[in-house]
Design a protein around this motif. Structure first.
Motif, PDB file in Angstrom:
ATOM      1  N   UNK A  90       1.025  -1.145   0.108  1.00  0.00           N
ATOM      2  CA  UNK A  90       0.176   0.241  -0.048  1.00  0.00           C
ATOM      3  C   UNK A  90       1.274   1.513  -0.185  1.00  0.00           C
ATOM      4  N   UNK A  91       0.363   2.344   0.567  1.00  0.00           N
ATOM      5  CA  UNK A  91       0.892   3.399   0.436  1.00  0.00           C
ATOM      6  C   UNK A  91       2.010   3.835   1.138  1.00  0.00           C
ATOM      7  N   UNK A  92       3.189   4.126   1.120  1.00  0.00           N
ATOM      8  CA  UNK A  92       4.159   4.156   2.419  1.00  0.00           C
ATOM      9  C   UNK A  92       5.311   5.743   1.572  1.00  0.00           C
ATOM     10  N   UNK A  93       6.144   5.558   2.427  1.00  0.00           N
ATOM     11  CA  UNK A  93       7.045   7.142   2.767  1.00  0.00           C
ATOM     12  C   UNK A  93       7.869   7.190   3.671  1.00  0.00           C
ATOM     13  N   UNK A  94       9.072   8.777   3.258  1.00  0.00           N
ATOM     14  CA  UNK A  94       9.799   8.917   4.089  1.00  0.00           C
ATOM     15  C   UNK A  94       9.240   9.562   4.984  1.00  0.00           C
ATOM     16  N   UNK A  95       9.389   8.859   6.407  1.00  0.00           N
ATOM     17  CA  UNK A  95       9.535   9.692   7.886  1.00  0.00           C
ATOM     18  C   UNK A  95      10.880  10.629   8.253  1.00  0.00           C
ATOM     19  N   UNK A  96      11.039  11.859   7.726  1.00  0.00           N
ATOM     20  CA  UNK A  96      11.829  13.033   8.344  1.00  0.00           C
ATOM     21  C   UNK A  96      11.765  13.316   9.874  1.00  0.00           C
ATOM     22  N   UNK A  97      12.977  12.577  10.726  1.00  0.00           N
ATOM     23  CA  UNK A  97      13.398  13.570  12.229  1.00  0.00           C
ATOM     24  C   UNK A  97      13.089  14.837  12.174  1.00  0.00           C
ATOM     25  N   UNK A  98      12.973  15.673  11.685  1.00  0.00           N
ATOM     26  CA  UNK A  98      13.388  16.739  10.984  1.00  0.00           C
ATOM     27  C   UNK A  98      11.349  17.415  11.936  1.00  0.00           C
ATOM     28  N   UNK A  99      10.015  16.578  11.095  1.00  0.00           N
ATOM     29  CA  UNK A  99       8.959  16.758  11.791  1.00  0.00           C
ATOM     30  C   UNK A  99       8.585  15.712  12.890  1.00  0.00           C
ATOM     31  N   UNK A 100       9.759  16.232  13.778  1.00  0.00           N
ATOM     32  CA  UNK A 100       9.398  15.671  14.961  1.00  0.00           C
ATOM     33  C   UNK A 100      10.188  17.162  16.015  1.00  0.00           C
ATOM     34  N   UNK A 101       9.357  17.235  16.887  1.00  0.00           N
ATOM     35  CA  UNK A 101       9.559  17.577  18.613  1.00  0.00           C
ATOM     36  C   UNK A 101      11.524  17.654  18.470  1.00  0.00           C
ATOM     37  N   UNK A 102      11.551  19.386  18.894  1.00  0.00           N
ATOM     38  CA  UNK A 102      13.249  19.395  19.609  1.00  0.00           C
ATOM     39  C   UNK A 102      13.248  18.227  19.924  1.00  0.00           C
ATOM     40  N   UNK A 103      15.072  17.414  19.801  1.00  0.00           N
ATOM     41  CA  UNK A 103      15.199  16.505  20.228  1.00  0.00           C
ATOM     42  C   UNK A 103      15.747  15.376  19.580  1.00  0.00           C
ATOM     43  N   UNK A 104      16.941  14.196  20.805  1.00  0.00           N
ATOM     44  CA  UNK A 104      16.596  12.677  19.535  1.00  0.00           C
ATOM     45  C   UNK A 104      16.174  12.293  18.704  1.00  0.00           C
ATOM     46  N   UNK A 105      16.168  11.621  17.300  1.00  0.00           N
ATOM     47  CA  UNK A 105      15.636  11.363  16.891  1.00  0.00           C
ATOM     48  C   UNK A 105      15.886  10.653  15.576  1.00  0.00           C
ATOM     49  N   UNK A 106      15.346   9.439  15.244  1.00  0.00           N
ATOM     50  CA  UNK A 106      16.166   9.113  14.161  1.00  0.00           C
ATOM     51  C   UNK A 106      14.570   8.913  12.496  1.00  0.00           C
ATOM     52  N   UNK A 107      15.134   8.919  10.976  1.00  0.00           N
ATOM     53  CA  UNK A 107      14.127   8.652  10.553  1.00  0.00           C
ATOM     54  C   UNK A 107      13.039   7.513  10.607  1.00  0.00           C
ATOM     55  N   UNK A 108      12.198   7.454   9.726  1.00  0.00           N
ATOM     56  CA  UNK A 108      11.141   6.282   9.530  1.00  0.00           C
ATOM     57  C   UNK A 108      10.227   6.520   8.536  1.00  0.00           C
ATOM     58  N   UNK A 109      10.568   4.570   7.752  1.00  0.00           N
ATOM     59  CA  UNK A 109       9.322   4.921   7.198  1.00  0.00           C
ATOM     60  C   UNK A 109       8.119   4.354   7.298  1.00  0.00           C
TER      61      UNK A 109
END
Length: 216
Positions: free
Chosen positions: A78-97
């Motif tokens: 089905x639909x899929x896409x990259x999720x950037x850590x820049x879309x999360x609140x400030x703090x340690x994060x990594x991207x996901x799909x």
């Protein structure tokens, strides 16, 4: 596909919707020669209300896959896409799909020539309906002789899955405010990962979650 209870899809109506909207699938078989994958369009069996699908393969893919003789895995993406850590609140994060996927496994039934022709007719109608001047299977200049040759070059199948694994990984582990931000970024995006269907799936999933929690 490793399952996570938080992301599991179990509602038959939702699974049917995903299959209907994403008919181009991957067929995977574990053969004597090793793993083999082919790619074809499938349809839900119109005479059933479960997850039974129908389709066809071109010869000799039936022999390559061992169609009707061994278990077949059908991967619906089905639909899929990259999720950037820049879309999360400030703090340690990594991207996901984020993605939606359905896996159907079972031993397919081989269709008779008449049944195969019906499936071929349905497939053509399904995808021609969006064209300004649809060319249906039985319309001239196609004739019975031509369609008989066409049918003989294909093998139709019906698969009623004995195992189903379905996953909807759409940021369900994130707070509502973060989900809303991700959806807004996806809807505004025009980059290489943009797919307008993905935020639609996210809205659908999170509206159901919020309704279950009594949140508007």
């Amino acid at each position: 596909m490793r399952q996570n209870p938080s992301f599991a899809m179990t509602d038959i109506a939702e699974l049917r919707r995903v299959i209907e909207q994403n008919p181009w699938v991957t067929l995977v078989a574990d053969t004597d020669a090793g793993l083999v994958a082919s790619h074809y369009a499938v349809l839900l069996d119109e005479e059933r209300d479960d997850l039974t699908i129908v389709g066809h393969v071109g010869r000799p893919d039936d022999a390559v896959l061992g169609l009707g003789e061994r278990e077949l895995l059908v991967v619906v993406q089905g639909p899929h896409g990259y999720i950037s850590p820049g879309w999360y609140p400030p703090g340690p994060e990594v991207p996901t799909w984020n993605y939606v996927a359905v896996h159907l496994a079972g031993v397919p039934e081989i269709l008779s020539p008449a049944e195969n022709l019906v499936v071929l007719e349905r497939l053509v109608a399904r995808f021609e309906e969006a064209m300004p001047q649809p060319r249906l299977l039985w319309e001239p200049p196609n004739d019975a002789e031509f369609l008989t040759r066409l049918e003989r070059g294909t093998v139709g199948f019906r698969l009623t899955p004995t195992r189903v694994t379905a996953k909807r990984k759409l940021s369900q582990n994130r707070p509502d405010a973060v989900v809303d931000t991700v959806i807004a970024q996806l809807e505004a995006g025009s980059g290489p990962y943009a797919d307008p269907r993905l935020p639609m799936e996210m809205r659908r999933a999170h509206e159901a979650l919020r309704a279950a929690r009594g949140v508007s």
